[in-house]
Design a protein around this motif. Structure first.
Motif, mmCIF file in Angstrom:
data_model
loop_
_atom_site.group_PDB
_atom_site.id
_atom_site.type_symbol
_atom_site.label_atom_id
_atom_site.label_comp_id
_atom_site.label_asym_id
_atom_site.label_seq_id
_atom_site.Cartn_x
_atom_site.Cartn_y
_atom_site.Cartn_z
ATOM 1 N N UNK A 27 0.823 -1.201 0.000
ATOM 2 C CA UNK A 27 0.000 0.000 0.000
ATOM 3 C C UNK A 27 0.865 1.263 0.000
ATOM 4 N N UNK A 28 1.597 1.437 -1.069
ATOM 5 C CA UNK A 28 2.495 2.593 -1.144
ATOM 6 C C UNK A 28 1.731 3.911 -1.178
ATOM 7 N N UNK A 29 0.465 3.860 -1.545
ATOM 8 C CA UNK A 29 -0.337 5.092 -1.553
ATOM 9 C C UNK A 29 -0.570 5.627 -0.148
ATOM 10 N N UNK A 30 -0.310 4.804 0.861
ATOM 11 C CA UNK A 30 -0.466 5.247 2.243
ATOM 12 C C UNK A 30 0.800 5.923 2.772
ATOM 13 N N UNK A 31 1.761 6.146 1.894
ATOM 14 C CA UNK A 31 2.994 6.839 2.275
ATOM 15 C C UNK A 31 3.159 8.088 1.426
ATOM 16 N N UNK A 101 0.958 8.559 5.621
ATOM 17 C CA UNK A 101 0.054 9.691 5.430
ATOM 18 C C UNK A 101 -0.900 9.854 6.605
ATOM 19 N N UNK A 102 -0.961 8.835 7.470
ATOM 20 C CA UNK A 102 -1.881 8.878 8.609
ATOM 21 C C UNK A 102 -1.194 9.448 9.839
ATOM 22 N N UNK A 103 -0.036 8.922 10.168
ATOM 23 C CA UNK A 103 0.662 9.319 11.391
ATOM 24 C C UNK A 103 1.753 10.356 11.161
ATOM 25 N N UNK A 104 2.138 10.517 9.877
ATOM 26 C CA UNK A 104 3.242 11.401 9.512
ATOM 27 C C UNK A 104 4.564 10.951 10.099
#
Length: 119
Positions: A27-31, A101-104
């Protein structure tokens, strides 16, 4: 989940060059950014360089500025670290990491690749 696999480490003489690669999958889109860190024996893990997937200015640790270059290939989900003018002090295990992208925070880490610079 995101998986990161580093490659390209090895043994090089002082003044030489190496290029490390870090291939991301899952899930690279989450980074949104990738970073390189390193850990020398008996020392803490230190930041080396970072770059965002979207581009923009890369950032470097003072100790590597002018010698190392971080780059990305979005099509391949791969980040590179070109290391020139290597010094014995650059000897360490190098890790790539992905920023969530969630926790930074850097939530995902590779297994590391050894870089040894001989004098």
């Amino acid at each position: 989940q995101v998986q990161l696999v580093e490659s390209g480490g090895g043994l090089v003489q002082a003044g030489g060059s190496l290029e490390l690669s870090c291939a991301a999958s899952g899930r690279t889109s989450s980074t949104y950014a990738m970073g390189w860190f390193r850990q020398a024996p008996g020392k803490e893990r230190d930041f080396v360089a970072t770059i965002a997937w979207s581009g923009g200015r890369a950032r470097y640790a003072e100790s590597v500025k002018g010698r190392f270059t971080i780059a990305r290939d979005n099509a391949k989900n791969t980040v590179y670290l070109q290391m020139n003018s290597l010094k014995p002090d650059d000897t360490a295990v190098y890790y790539c990491a992905a920023r969530s992208t969630v926790t930074y925070e850097y939530e995902y880490w590779g297994q590391g690749t050894q870089v040894t610079v001989s004098s």
